[in-house]
Write an enzyme that holds these catalytic residues in place. Structure first.
Site, PDB file in Angstrom:
ATOM      1  N   TYR A 113       0.823  -1.209   0.000  1.00 27.05           N
ATOM      2  CA  TYR A 113       0.000   0.000   0.000  1.00 27.05           C
ATOM      3  C   TYR A 113       0.864   1.269   0.000  1.00 27.05           C
ATOM      4  CZ  TYR A 113      -3.372   3.535   1.130  1.00 27.05           C
ATOM      5  OH  TYR A 113      -4.145   4.658   1.075  1.00 27.05           O
ATOM      6  N   TRP A 115       1.072   5.661  -1.761  1.00 28.10           N
ATOM      7  CA  TRP A 115       0.768   6.597  -2.850  1.00 28.10           C
ATOM      8  C   TRP A 115       1.815   6.626  -3.933  1.00 28.10           C
ATOM      9  CZ3 TRP A 115      -2.484  11.406  -3.287  1.00 28.10           C
ATOM     10  CH2 TRP A 115      -3.710  11.245  -2.636  1.00 28.10           C
TER      11      TRP A 115
HETATM   12  N1  LIG Z   1      -1.975   8.494  12.264  1.00 29.23           N
HETATM   13  C1  LIG Z   1      -2.391   8.476  11.004  1.00 29.23           C
HETATM   14  N2  LIG Z   1      -1.818   7.649  10.121  1.00 29.23           N
HETATM   15  C2  LIG Z   1      -2.217   7.627   8.844  1.00 29.23           C
HETATM   16  C3  LIG Z   1      -3.270   8.451   8.414  1.00 29.23           C
HETATM   17  C4  LIG Z   1      -3.896   9.319   9.367  1.00 29.23           C
HETATM   18  O1  LIG Z   1      -4.850  10.058   9.063  1.00 29.23           O
HETATM   19  N3  LIG Z   1      -3.416   9.317  10.647  1.00 29.23           N
HETATM   20  N4  LIG Z   1      -3.668   8.436   7.115  1.00 29.23           N
HETATM   21  C5  LIG Z   1      -3.423   7.220   6.373  1.00 29.23           C
HETATM   22  C6  LIG Z   1      -3.637   7.433   4.948  1.00 29.23           C
HETATM   23  S1  LIG Z   1      -5.181   7.956   4.519  1.00 29.23           S
HETATM   24  C7  LIG Z   1      -2.699   7.169   4.007  1.00 29.23           C
HETATM   25  S2  LIG Z   1      -3.135   7.292   2.363  1.00 29.23           S
HETATM   26  C8  LIG Z   1      -1.349   6.709   4.354  1.00 29.23           C
HETATM   27  C9  LIG Z   1      -0.260   7.254   3.437  1.00 29.23           C
HETATM   28  O2  LIG Z   1       0.865   6.478   3.548  1.00 29.23           O
HETATM   29  P1  LIG Z   1       1.841   6.200   2.307  1.00 29.23           P
HETATM   30  O3  LIG Z   1       1.122   6.265   1.026  1.00 29.23           O
HETATM   31  O4  LIG Z   1       2.598   4.961   2.594  1.00 29.23           O
HETATM   32  O5  LIG Z   1       2.787   7.448   2.424  1.00 29.23           O
HETATM   33  P2  LIG Z   1       3.807   8.075   1.392  1.00 29.23           P
HETATM   34  O6  LIG Z   1       4.733   8.892   2.213  1.00 29.23           O
HETATM   35  O7  LIG Z   1       3.078   8.759   0.292  1.00 29.23           O
HETATM   36  O8  LIG Z   1       4.597   6.826   0.837  1.00 29.23           O
HETATM   37  C10 LIG Z   1       4.953   6.662  -0.493  1.00 29.23           C
HETATM   38  C11 LIG Z   1       6.386   6.152  -0.574  1.00 29.23           C
HETATM   39  O9  LIG Z   1       6.652   5.839  -1.945  1.00 29.23           O
HETATM   40  C12 LIG Z   1       7.934   6.354  -2.301  1.00 29.23           C
HETATM   41  N5  LIG Z   1       7.946   6.572  -3.750  1.00 29.23           N
HETATM   42  C13 LIG Z   1       7.596   7.673  -4.448  1.00 29.23           C
HETATM   43  N6  LIG Z   1       7.717   7.467  -5.763  1.00 29.23           N
HETATM   44  C14 LIG Z   1       8.162   6.201  -5.924  1.00 29.23           C
HETATM   45  C15 LIG Z   1       8.473   5.409  -7.070  1.00 29.23           C
HETATM   46  O10 LIG Z   1       8.357   5.814  -8.212  1.00 29.23           O
HETATM   47  N7  LIG Z   1       8.902   4.128  -6.835  1.00 29.23           N
HETATM   48  C16 LIG Z   1       9.042   3.619  -5.589  1.00 29.23           C
HETATM   49  N8  LIG Z   1       9.475   2.362  -5.472  1.00 29.23           N
HETATM   50  N9  LIG Z   1       8.751   4.362  -4.494  1.00 29.23           N
HETATM   51  C17 LIG Z   1       8.304   5.615  -4.659  1.00 29.23           C
HETATM   52  C18 LIG Z   1       8.067   7.612  -1.481  1.00 29.23           C
HETATM   53  O11 LIG Z   1       9.414   7.992  -1.334  1.00 29.23           O
HETATM   54  C19 LIG Z   1       7.405   7.190  -0.152  1.00 29.23           C
HETATM   55  O12 LIG Z   1       8.334   6.635   0.737  1.00 29.23           O
HETATM   56  O13 LIG Z   1      -1.071   7.082   5.718  1.00 29.23           O
HETATM   57  C20 LIG Z   1      -2.054   6.584   6.620  1.00 29.23           C
HETATM   58  N10 LIG Z   1      -1.616   6.803   7.971  1.00 29.23           N
HETATM   59  N1  LIG Z   2      -1.483  18.477   2.017  1.00 30.43           N
HETATM   60  C1  LIG Z   2      -1.884  17.206   2.071  1.00 30.43           C
HETATM   61  N2  LIG Z   2      -3.141  16.888   1.680  1.00 30.43           N
HETATM   62  C2  LIG Z   2      -3.558  15.594   1.755  1.00 30.43           C
HETATM   63  C3  LIG Z   2      -2.712  14.554   2.174  1.00 30.43           C
HETATM   64  C4  LIG Z   2      -1.386  14.915   2.584  1.00 30.43           C
HETATM   65  O1  LIG Z   2      -0.586  14.077   3.001  1.00 30.43           O
HETATM   66  N3  LIG Z   2      -1.028  16.245   2.520  1.00 30.43           N
HETATM   67  N4  LIG Z   2      -3.153  13.255   2.192  1.00 30.43           N
HETATM   68  C5  LIG Z   2      -4.327  12.917   1.384  1.00 30.43           C
HETATM   69  C6  LIG Z   2      -4.935  11.648   1.794  1.00 30.43           C
HETATM   70  S1  LIG Z   2      -4.096  10.220   1.444  1.00 30.43           S
HETATM   71  C7  LIG Z   2      -6.154  11.566   2.370  1.00 30.43           C
HETATM   72  S2  LIG Z   2      -6.816  10.046   2.726  1.00 30.43           S
HETATM   73  C8  LIG Z   2      -6.931  12.754   2.692  1.00 30.43           C
HETATM   74  C9  LIG Z   2      -7.577  12.648   4.077  1.00 30.43           C
HETATM   75  O2  LIG Z   2      -8.576  13.575   4.206  1.00 30.43           O
HETATM   76  P1  LIG Z   2      -9.372  13.689   5.605  1.00 30.43           P
HETATM   77  O3  LIG Z   2      -9.585  12.350   6.173  1.00 30.43           O
HETATM   78  O4  LIG Z   2     -10.541  14.551   5.376  1.00 30.43           O
HETATM   79  O5  LIG Z   2      -8.323  14.535   6.434  1.00 30.43           O
HETATM   80  P2  LIG Z   2      -7.552  14.447   7.817  1.00 30.43           P
HETATM   81  O6  LIG Z   2      -6.511  15.495   7.664  1.00 30.43           O
HETATM   82  O7  LIG Z   2      -7.117  13.083   8.164  1.00 30.43           O
HETATM   83  O8  LIG Z   2      -8.619  14.876   8.896  1.00 30.43           O
HETATM   84  C10 LIG Z   2      -9.347  16.064   8.790  1.00 30.43           C
HETATM   85  C11 LIG Z   2      -9.754  16.541  10.157  1.00 30.43           C
HETATM   86  O9  LIG Z   2     -10.694  15.670  10.753  1.00 30.43           O
HETATM   87  C12 LIG Z   2     -10.751  16.015  12.119  1.00 30.43           C
HETATM   88  N5  LIG Z   2     -11.212  14.845  12.880  1.00 30.43           N
HETATM   89  C13 LIG Z   2     -10.489  13.800  13.337  1.00 30.43           C
HETATM   90  N6  LIG Z   2     -11.294  12.934  13.992  1.00 30.43           N
HETATM   91  C14 LIG Z   2     -12.534  13.442  13.947  1.00 30.43           C
HETATM   92  C15 LIG Z   2     -13.816  13.032  14.449  1.00 30.43           C
HETATM   93  O10 LIG Z   2     -13.970  11.984  15.071  1.00 30.43           O
HETATM   94  N7  LIG Z   2     -14.875  13.843  14.182  1.00 30.43           N
HETATM   95  C16 LIG Z   2     -14.760  15.005  13.494  1.00 30.43           C
HETATM   96  N8  LIG Z   2     -15.863  15.707  13.274  1.00 30.43           N
HETATM   97  N9  LIG Z   2     -13.573  15.431  13.032  1.00 30.43           N
HETATM   98  C17 LIG Z   2     -12.489  14.661  13.244  1.00 30.43           C
HETATM   99  C18 LIG Z   2      -9.368  16.484  12.520  1.00 30.43           C
HETATM  100  O11 LIG Z   2      -9.457  17.715  13.214  1.00 30.43           O
HETATM  101  C19 LIG Z   2      -8.652  16.609  11.179  1.00 30.43           C
HETATM  102  O12 LIG Z   2      -7.906  17.790  11.065  1.00 30.43           O
HETATM  103  O13 LIG Z   2      -6.108  13.905   2.643  1.00 30.43           O
HETATM  104  C20 LIG Z   2      -5.379  13.996   1.423  1.00 30.43           C
HETATM  105  N10 LIG Z   2      -4.825  15.319   1.355  1.00 30.43           N
HETATM  106 MO   LIG Z   3      -5.171   8.430   2.283  1.00 33.28          MO
END
Ligand SMILES: Nc1nc2c(c(=O)[nH]1)N[C@H]1C(S)=C(S)[C@@H](COP(=O)(O)OP(=O)(O)OC[C@H]3O[C@@H](n4cnc5c(=O)[nH]c(N)nc54)[C@H](O)[C@@H]3O)O[C@H]1N2
Ligand SMILES: Nc1nc2c(c(=O)[nH]1)N[C@H]1C(S)=C(S)[C@@H](COP(=O)(O)OP(=O)(O)OC[C@H]3O[C@@H](n4cnc5c(=O)[nH]c(N)nc54)[C@H](O)[C@@H]3O)O[C@H]1N2
Ligand SMILES: [Mo]
Length: 750
Positions: A113, A115
């Site tokens: 998993y 991005w």
């Molecule tokens: N506490 C907490 N944890 C969370 C979340 C949260 O809300 N709270 N959100 C979750 C969510 S929604 C997500 S999507 C995840 C995101 O977690 P990830 O998608 O695992 O995070 P990234 O840092 O985007 O990791 C992508 C990796 O791919 C590498 N990469 C980039 N380009 C390439 C390429 O071309 N080839 C290869 N081999 N590697 C490459 C980058 O250097 C990076 O290390 O985190 C989750 N974790």
């Molecule tokens: N700049 C930037 N943008 C991103 C990403 C990034 O890494 N960087 N990651 C992308 C990815 S992979 C994803 S999945 C999306 C995630 O998009 P979201 O899930 O919408 O975003 P989060 O930033 O995880 O959370 C938004 C807010 O939800 C609030 N929150 C947390 N728990 C609760 C709850 O129980 N109730 C309510 N009402 N609010 C709560 C927190 O205050 C938090 O700031 O964002 C994407 N956008």
């Molecule tokens: Mo995500």
């Protein structure tokens, strides 16, 4: 590619948008916003430093302990030995072959998993899946960390794939602007998050729409723990995290009590309301879900709940729900309950009314475009049928053979001997990292393709250096955007980095599957093949796409696929004719009570939405862990990407944690102080940012820091996942519960 020393400027695309890149003497020297983007992201500013950073993986590397004795201990602490490509590929191929012969492909985990980066062909996950399929398959994963729980629950409620609801059906920004009078945003809508979108986002729109909403006088109410989850100017109803379902139930109660429920809509378009009503009014459990009941749970005044319910019933109201709400234990409930509340209001199917999910979460939600699919590299067929819910990787590694429930099915976890990861960073993204670190010692071999020495690369046995998108040519295009890019190779590969495609070609050759994997094409030939196929498909739909040579020259084109015509409204046709255009649920209607879910017999997700407090929240805070930690997405980058350079450039590590002035003063904390955030699972450093924009009792520490300490003592950079809880959202969704965690904070100076 710029081969001379003179400066060249080209445009490229990324998950955070398009931008101009200046290249000189084989190095990226500067980036600038793309001319067509009204609200460009600042993320590219750190790119020049990151791409050439000393933390790049320069050569194929094998961990000493594994190399010498196949010892599993030392992942995260051992040194690495750099090897020539051929030797390293030989060793990796021999090991993959050994594992698949000894234990079958069921023993290989390739969910991988993450991005990765934008670009249609060099998409790391597609590449690793295609490779593993070509050699007999792998254990895959279902869903995403983003929306895994919603992907499981919402098809039961609406009979539609959740991602299709998001990207193809729900109201456009334009429709909201034209019709909505009250926008009730659970978890806010944050333009900071819509900076990014999977595969690219060229015109950043969300902030611009909120400016227009404000000018029009649309009332926007942000319900959640942080004022900053919505643009300035929105109203804020501070809420305890994880209590949204209680608040929604109380809103529903007021509608029922005051005769504001749309009985006709419920009768025509839904099933099971009476079963739910029995619960709502307290006949089932002797607890009517009144505003007075909800108020102490969610921290919102009972009278404010009544006012909001009346307002919602008397104006065109769109309820929006952030993805974050389902990224917590029992995340199924607020998602389901929002659909029930919207059904009671009876506005589903009316333009600008009803319910919508994930606006602002990524930039592509709310755009109204012709679906133009294509340009997807086939991943071939996976002969292995075992799939785990994506966020259950820790459980899988800890408990091979153990049975677990998932959405009505029951399966044993596979016994994983080899992990292959490309394009993701589990030691950034997974919950309870100290526990993952333990579980990660179990497999015999871990192989990672990565451009940087991330915490995951450091915990691998074999690391192959991968190129970044700037070191290879590709096509930039996603269904969520109306631009098409030629992404030129800007610089030569850094160190000895190779494209994922080249790495997997080398392995496939050694495993006798080169023809199956490559189909005889070079990377350039694949790009042409995918592009020409796309061009033909687009032509069939009447969309003129230039040939590849022209696109290479022009660098980018805007496609005529934006629909300005009739506004898009979720379930409008169904509303008009529920019998003629039924939903794909068992009843053909919106399921307020689901016989299917009820038949699973899950106490953590019964047959209709219910209030279920999570294991950790302010309702059971202790003196040891009195604060609720939310861990949103970082505003200054994408997840953990480019992290090492950001730390250098800003010199501001560890990451900032937002804390309320009352909570800060009790602990003698001032803005800028370095603090320790901790609970029984772990501890990290963070830098205090004291602010009245967060509800007291809640702290917010964004994700994205690299996990730093293998001993699990204290993570120096501020990765919230040393603190979060690694449990599934429920037996139904098994999504990630990142927003469920209680912690405390102390000032490290004291
Ligand atoms: N506490 C907490 N944890 C969370 C979340 C949260 O809300 N709270 N959100 C979750 C969510 S929604 C997500 S999507 C995840 C995101 O977690 P990830 O998608 O695992 O995070 P990234 O840092 O985007 O990791 C992508 C990796 O791919 C590498 N990469 C980039 N380009 C390439 C390429 O071309 N080839 C290869 N081999 N590697 C490459 C980058 O250097 C990076 O290390 O985190 C989750 N974790
Ligand atoms: N700049 C930037 N943008 C991103 C990403 C990034 O890494 N960087 N990651 C992308 C990815 S992979 C994803 S999945 C999306 C995630 O998009 P979201 O899930 O919408 O975003 P989060 O930033 O995880 O959370 C938004 C807010 O939800 C609030 N929150 C947390 N728990 C609760 C709850 O129980 N109730 C309510 N009402 N609010 C709560 C927190 O205050 C938090 O700031 O964002 C994407 N956008
Ligand atoms: Mo995500």
């Amino acid at each position: 590619m710029a081969d001379g020393s003179e400066k060249q400027t080209r445009v490229t695309s990324s998950h955070w948008g398009a931008f101009e890149v200046d290249v000189e003497s084989g190095r990226i020297v500067a980036t600038r916003p793309f001319s067509q983007d009204p609200h460009p992201s600042a993320i590219p500013d750190i790119l020049p430093a990151a791409v050439h950073h000393h933390t790049r993986v320069k050569r194929p590397s094998i961990r000493r302990g594994w190399m010498e004795t196949r010892c599993r201990k030392g992942r995260g602490t051992d040194e690495f030995i750099a090897l020539p490509w051929d030797e390293a590929l030989d060793i990796a191929a021999t090991e993959i072959d050994r594992v698949r012969r000894a234990h079958g492909n069921e023993a290989i985990f390739g969910g991988s998993y993450g991005w990765g980066s934008a670009g249609r062909f060099h998409h790391a996950q597609s590449q690793v899946h295609r490779f593993l399929n070509s050699i007999g398959g792998y254990v895959a994963s279902f869903g995403s960390y983003s929306t895994g729980c919603a992907q499981a629950i919402m098809p039961h409620v609406f009979g539609e794939n959740f991602l299709k609801i998001l990207y193809e059906h729900q109201d456009s920004w334009q429709s909201i602007f034209d019709h909505t009078e009250t926008l009730v945003m659970f978890g806010g809508i944050n333009p900071k998050n819509s900076q990014v979108s999977m595969g690219g986002i060229t015109e950043h729109e969300a902030a611009g729409w909120f400016d227009r909403f404000a000018r029009k006088g649309l009332r926007c109410i942000n319900i959640g723990p942080q004022r900053t989850d919505a643009p300035a100017g929105c109203e804020w109803m501070p809420l305890r995290p994880a209590s949204d379902t209680a608040l929604m139930l109380a809103l529903a109660y007021v509608l029922e009590e005051e005769g504001l429920t749309d009985q006709q809509f419920l009768a025509r378009c839904t099933v099971g309301f009476n079963r739910f009503l029995y619960y709502l009014m307290g006949e089932e459990d002797s607890q009517p879900k009144t505003p007075e009941w909800a108020s102490p749970l969610c921290g919102v005044d009972a009278e404010a709940i009544r006012d909001l319910a009346r307002r919602m019933a008397t104006t065109r109201t769109l309820i929006t729900v952030a993805w974050s709400l389902q990224r917590g234990e029992h995340g199924e409930q607020p998602y389901w309950m929002s659909a029930v509340l919207a059904s009671m209001l009876g506005q589903i199917g009316l333009p600008g009314g009803g319910v919508g999910y994930g606006y602002g979460a990524i930039g592509g939600v709310g755009k109204f475009l012709t679906g133009l699919s294509g340009m997807t590299l086939s991943q071939l067929q996976n002969p292995v049928r075992t799939v785990i819910p994506v966020a259950r990787i820790g459980d899988m590694l800890r408990n091979p053979g153990q049975s677990y429930d998932f959405n009505g099915k029951c399966g044993p976890y596979p016994d994983i001997r080899l992990i292959y990861w490309a394009g993701g960073n589990p030691f950034h993204h997974h919950q309870d990292l100290n526990s993952l670190h333990e579980a990660w010692q179990k497999p015999e071999t871990i192989i990672v393709n990565e451009p940087w020495w991330t915490a995951t690369a450091k915990r691998a046995d074999i690391v192959f250096p991968a190129t970044t998108p700037y070191e290879r040519e590709d096509i930039g295009r996603t269904n969520l955007d109306d631009y098409l890019f030629y992404m030129p190779q800007l610089i030569p590969p850094v160190g000895e980095a190779r494209n994922d495609y080249a790495i997997f070609t080398g392995l496939a050759r050694r495993l006798g599957q080169e023809e199956e994997f490559t189909e005889g094409r070079s990377a350039a030939e694949w790009i042409r093949n995918l592009y020409d196929g796309y061009r033909t498909l687009a032509g069939d739909q009447g969309v003129d796409v230039p040939d590849l040579e022209t696109l290479k020259e022009r660098n980018w084109v805007r496609l005529p696929i934006r629909l300005d015509g009739p506004n898009r409204t979720l379930f409008a046709l169904f509303r008009e004719d529920p019998a003629g255009v039924p939903l794909k649920t068992p009843s053909g209607r919106i399921e307020i009570f689901s016989e299917t879910i009820d038949s699973f017999g899950y106490d953590d997700c019964p047959g209709h939405p219910v209030w279920l407090p999570p294991t950790e929240w302010l309702g059971n805070a202790t003196t040891a862990s009195p604060l609720h930690l939310v861990s949103p997405q970082p505003g200054d980058k994408l997840h953990s990407q480019l992290e090492s350079a950001l730390a250098d450039v800003e010199g501001e590590r560890p990451v900032a944690i937002v804390i309320h002035p009352d909570d800060a003063s009790k602990r003698g904390i001032r803005s800028g102080d370095v603090v320790r955030v901790f609970n029984a699972r772990g501890a990290c450093r963070a830098r205090a940012a004291v602010s009245g924009d967060i509800r007291s009792g809640v702290v917010a520490l964004p994700t994205g820091a690299w996990f730093g300490d293998p001993d699990g003592n204290i993570d120096p950079h501020g990765n919230p996942n040393v603190l979060t809880l690694d449990v599934g959202t429920s037996r139904l969704g098994q999504g990630c519960s990142a927003h469920t965690a209680l912690v405390d904070v102390v000032n490290l100076k004291m």
